[in-house]
Write an enzyme that holds these catalytic residues in place. Structure first.
Site, PDB file in Angstrom:
ATOM      1  N   GLY A   8       5.040 -42.315  67.742  1.00 48.18           N
ATOM      2  CA  GLY A   8       5.952 -40.672  68.729  1.00 48.18           C
ATOM      3  C   GLY A   8       6.267 -41.005  69.311  1.00 48.18           C
ATOM      4  N   GLY A  11       8.672 -39.118  71.664  1.00 42.12           N
ATOM      5  CA  GLY A  11       8.382 -37.664  72.476  1.00 42.12           C
ATOM      6  C   GLY A  11       8.389 -37.090  73.851  1.00 42.12           C
ATOM      7  N   GLN A  12       8.082 -35.586  73.969  1.00 41.60           N
ATOM      8  CA  GLN A  12       7.763 -35.329  75.420  1.00 41.60           C
ATOM      9  C   GLN A  12       6.658 -36.490  76.035  1.00 41.60           C
ATOM     10  OE1 GLN A  12       5.708 -31.546  76.313  1.00 41.60           O
ATOM     11  NE2 GLN A  12       6.724 -31.243  78.548  1.00 41.60           N
ATOM     12  N   ASP A  34       8.835 -45.094  66.713  1.00 43.30           N
ATOM     13  CA  ASP A  34       9.046 -43.748  65.983  1.00 43.30           C
ATOM     14  C   ASP A  34       9.530 -43.557  64.620  1.00 43.30           C
ATOM     15  OD1 ASP A  34       8.672 -40.935  68.151  1.00 43.30           O
ATOM     16  OD2 ASP A  34       9.835 -40.632  66.556  1.00 43.30           O
ATOM     17  N   ILE A  35       9.605 -42.633  64.545  1.00 40.14           N
ATOM     18  CA  ILE A  35      10.556 -42.041  63.734  1.00 40.14           C
ATOM     19  C   ILE A  35      12.191 -42.041  64.012  1.00 40.14           C
ATOM     20  CG2 ILE A  35       9.837 -39.526  63.427  1.00 40.14           C
ATOM     21  CD1 ILE A  35       9.884 -40.286  60.042  1.00 40.14           C
ATOM     22  N   ILE A  54       4.804 -42.665  60.896  1.00 39.47           N
ATOM     23  CA  ILE A  54       3.323 -42.580  60.546  1.00 39.47           C
ATOM     24  C   ILE A  54       2.560 -42.684  58.676  1.00 39.47           C
ATOM     25  CG2 ILE A  54       3.222 -40.622  61.109  1.00 39.47           C
ATOM     26  CD1 ILE A  54       0.608 -41.689  63.034  1.00 39.47           C
ATOM     27  N   TYR A 143      -1.511 -26.356  63.059  1.00 43.42           N
ATOM     28  CA  TYR A 143      -1.108 -27.298  64.174  1.00 43.42           C
ATOM     29  C   TYR A 143      -2.205 -27.282  64.431  1.00 43.42           C
ATOM     30  CZ  TYR A 143      -0.437 -29.273  68.436  1.00 43.42           C
ATOM     31  OH  TYR A 143      -0.223 -30.097  69.495  1.00 43.42           O
TER      32      TYR A 143
HETATM   33  P1  NAD Z   1       6.823 -34.471  70.430  1.00 43.70           P
HETATM   34  O1  NAD Z   1       7.176 -33.080  69.520  1.00 43.70           O
HETATM   35  O2  NAD Z   1       7.218 -33.892  72.477  1.00 43.70           O
HETATM   36  O3  NAD Z   1       7.117 -35.896  70.167  1.00 43.70           O
HETATM   37  C1  NAD Z   1       5.887 -36.390  68.819  1.00 43.70           C
HETATM   38  C2  NAD Z   1       6.776 -37.354  68.355  1.00 43.70           C
HETATM   39  O4  NAD Z   1       7.039 -37.537  67.183  1.00 43.70           O
HETATM   40  C3  NAD Z   1       8.306 -37.367  68.273  1.00 43.70           C
HETATM   41  O5  NAD Z   1       9.212 -38.170  68.984  1.00 43.70           O
HETATM   42  C4  NAD Z   1       8.578 -37.290  66.980  1.00 43.70           C
HETATM   43  O6  NAD Z   1      10.323 -37.950  66.469  1.00 43.70           O
HETATM   44  C5  NAD Z   1       7.480 -38.164  66.377  1.00 43.70           C
HETATM   45  N1  NAD Z   1       7.449 -38.445  65.034  1.00 43.70           N
HETATM   46  C6  NAD Z   1       7.117 -37.028  64.334  1.00 43.70           C
HETATM   47  N2  NAD Z   1       6.765 -37.348  62.645  1.00 43.70           N
HETATM   48  C7  NAD Z   1       6.878 -38.983  63.108  1.00 43.70           C
HETATM   49  C8  NAD Z   1       6.735 -39.613  61.599  1.00 43.70           C
HETATM   50  N3  NAD Z   1       6.312 -39.503  60.415  1.00 43.70           N
HETATM   51  N4  NAD Z   1       6.107 -41.098  62.326  1.00 43.70           N
HETATM   52  C9  NAD Z   1       6.654 -41.298  63.295  1.00 43.70           C
HETATM   53  N5  NAD Z   1       7.220 -40.418  64.639  1.00 43.70           N
HETATM   54  C10 NAD Z   1       7.234 -39.416  64.217  1.00 43.70           C
HETATM   55  O7  NAD Z   1       4.844 -34.136  70.842  1.00 43.70           O
HETATM   56  P2  NAD Z   1       4.574 -34.051  72.633  1.00 43.70           P
HETATM   57  O8  NAD Z   1       4.956 -33.058  73.153  1.00 43.70           O
HETATM   58  O9  NAD Z   1       5.117 -35.730  72.780  1.00 43.70           O
HETATM   59  O10 NAD Z   1       2.742 -34.796  71.879  1.00 43.70           O
HETATM   60  C11 NAD Z   1       2.168 -35.577  71.677  1.00 43.70           C
HETATM   61  C12 NAD Z   1       0.599 -35.311  71.678  1.00 43.70           C
HETATM   62  O11 NAD Z   1       0.356 -34.249  72.224  1.00 43.70           O
HETATM   63  C13 NAD Z   1       1.091 -34.983  69.829  1.00 43.70           C
HETATM   64  O12 NAD Z   1      -0.532 -35.351  69.047  1.00 43.70           O
HETATM   65  C14 NAD Z   1       0.382 -33.375  70.605  1.00 43.70           C
HETATM   66  O13 NAD Z   1      -0.033 -32.349  69.196  1.00 43.70           O
HETATM   67  C15 NAD Z   1      -0.024 -33.556  71.045  1.00 43.70           C
HETATM   68  N6  NAD Z   1      -0.216 -32.737  72.419  1.00 43.70           N
HETATM   69  C16 NAD Z   1       1.207 -31.687  73.008  1.00 43.70           C
HETATM   70  C17 NAD Z   1       1.464 -31.051  74.264  1.00 43.70           C
HETATM   71  C18 NAD Z   1       2.311 -30.780  75.134  1.00 43.70           C
HETATM   72  O14 NAD Z   1       2.331 -29.926  75.666  1.00 43.70           O
HETATM   73  N7  NAD Z   1       3.481 -31.614  75.117  1.00 43.70           N
HETATM   74  C19 NAD Z   1       0.035 -30.370  74.191  1.00 43.70           C
HETATM   75  C20 NAD Z   1      -1.480 -30.621  73.640  1.00 43.70           C
HETATM   76  C21 NAD Z   1      -1.233 -31.815  72.614  1.00 43.70           C
HETATM   77  C1  AKB Z   2       2.100 -26.537  71.795  1.00 47.57           C
HETATM   78  O1  AKB Z   2       2.208 -25.329  72.846  1.00 47.57           O
HETATM   79  O2  AKB Z   2       1.895 -26.436  70.550  1.00 47.57           O
HETATM   80  C2  AKB Z   2       1.373 -27.940  71.960  1.00 47.57           C
HETATM   81  C3  AKB Z   2       0.280 -27.577  72.579  1.00 47.57           C
HETATM   82  C4  AKB Z   2      -0.433 -26.252  73.631  1.00 47.57           C
HETATM   83  O3  AKB Z   2      -0.707 -29.135  71.657  1.00 47.57           O
HETATM   84  N1  AKB Z   2       2.781 -28.024  73.695  1.00 47.57           N
END
Ligand code: NAD
Ligand code: AKB
Length: 320
Positions: A8, A11-12, A34-35, A54, A143
């Site tokens: 992953g 992602g962000q 990543d996918i 994944i 989620y």
């Molecule tokens: P994101 O959505 O920006 O990135 C997730 C990545 O996972 C993407 O690049 C997507 O292509 C990849 N993905 C989706 N399905 C997949 C698969 N089957 N196999 C491989 N990769 C796959 O998410 P993020 O914000 O970078 O979050 C990363 C982690 O942090 C997550 O577990 C999320 O729950 C957690 N999180 C994020 C935030 C936030 O505000 N960004 C807040 C709380 C928790």
């Molecule tokens: C969402 O809004 O889903 C994420 C998180 C707080 O887990 N940014």
């Protein structure tokens, strides 16, 4: 030698955590996967990049063997808003994907697994002003349900198999490199881009919506500090509350107006309002502070100043 597989990574959070870890451990030792292959040139050129799904155990195993991996970071996820549109996809990626990672970690004797959780584990029954470390976890989103189940199953692997699994409950993460991927807290990023590009923003939650948030540099610091903590000093494992700031949308807009005085905001709440309303305003992160020394650096105005500077520069260069 640490060999880290990030799943992953596009992602962000992954796009910036990959670069931060490559700076510490060397580009060749941090395998981004990543996918989705729409990664920045910076990420593609600074070390290996592989396509991994994944939910397909074999695609992960082949990476473990190819690169001799000893740390896995699972960032693959379907976030809260997208998860409400496709709950089964959220379950499959967030839970079946996590189980694949934990089983592989057990079978291949992986030294450490990092799995982010979220403030989405909270819901009705959680004290709203400041969610304690130990509290009621009754999320209303798929989620959030996957994040509670993920924490529990990760702790199960710690106890049952003595696996080193660690995780944090990130608040909403605010950043200026990669756009967020379909969460409820995305408004706190979009507002900065629209303020710079158009001088106005239409927000999908109400002005008094208050949530815990964190700037990306603090998110990277929290993640790396937890990874580097002494495992034997941890009493918690996969569920650390980590706080940094808490503000309403009105306070966020007021902070932007200090630098863009004519900034205008209007409100058109949608289905994400109910999700935001189910989450607490702030979290108690005493356990993270005591067990591994968590201490954030950015407050709202410091973050606003930096966000507007970086996004303003990108706008001038025609990149956004
Ligand atoms: P994101 O959505 O920006 O990135 C997730 C990545 O996972 C993407 O690049 C997507 O292509 C990849 N993905 C989706 N399905 C997949 C698969 N089957 N196999 C491989 N990769 C796959 O998410 P993020 O914000 O970078 O979050 C990363 C982690 O942090 C997550 O577990 C999320 O729950 C957690 N999180 C994020 C935030 C936030 O505000 N960004 C807040 C709380 C928790
Ligand atoms: C969402 O809004 O889903 C994420 C998180 C707080 O887990 N940014």
């Amino acid at each position: 030698m640490k060999k880290i597989l990030i799943i992953g990574a596009v992602g962000q959070i992954g796009s910036e955590l990959t670069m931060a870890l490559r700076n510490i451990y060397g580009g060749e030792n941090v395998i981004a996967s990543d996918i989705n292959n729409i990664a920045s040139e910076k990420l593609l050129k600074s070390g290996p990049f592989e396509i991994v799904d994944i939910t397909d155990k074999n695609s992960i195993v082949s990476m473990i063997k190819k690169y001799n991996i000893n740390i896995i970071i699972d960032l693959a996820a379907i976030l809260s808003a997208t998860g409400e549109k496709n709950p089964m996809l959220a379950w499959n990626v967030n839970i079946n994907g996590l189980i694949n990672v934990l089983e592989i970690a057990r079978e291949y004797k992986i030294e450490q697994v990092l799995i982010p959780s979220s403030i989405a584990v909270f819901g009705p029954g959680t004290p709203i002003e400041c969610a304690p470390q130990e509290t009621v976890l009754h999320p209303t989103t798929m989620y959030g349900i996957t994040k509670v189940a993920g924490e529990l199953v990760a702790d199960y692997y710690v106890k049952k198999y003595n696996l080193d699994v660690r995780g944090l409950r990130y608040p909403g993460i605010i950043s200026n490199e990669t756009l967020p991927g379909g969460g409820t807290t995305d408004y706190a990023v979009a507002i900065y881009y629209d303020a710079v590009k158009y001088g106005k923003y239409t927000c999908f939650v109400k002005e008094d919506t208050r949530l815990p948030m964190m700037y990306m540099p603090d998110c990277l610091k929290a993640t790396i500090d937890l990874m580097q903590a002494d495992f034997s000093s941890l009493k918690h494992h996969s569920d650390f509350n980590v706080g940094a700031m808490s503000f309403s949308v009105k306070e966020l807009a007021d902070s932007i107006r200090k630098y863009i005085p004519n900034f205008v905001i209007e409100y058109k709440p949608d289905f994400r309002q109910a999700i935001a309303d189910s989450w607490p305003n702030a979290v108690d992160d005493t356990a993270a502070r005591e067990e591994w020394g968590w201490n954030p650096s950015f407050d709202l105005d410091a973050m606003t100043q930096d966000m507007l500077k970086v996004i303003g520069e990108k706008h001038k260069q025609g990149l956004i």
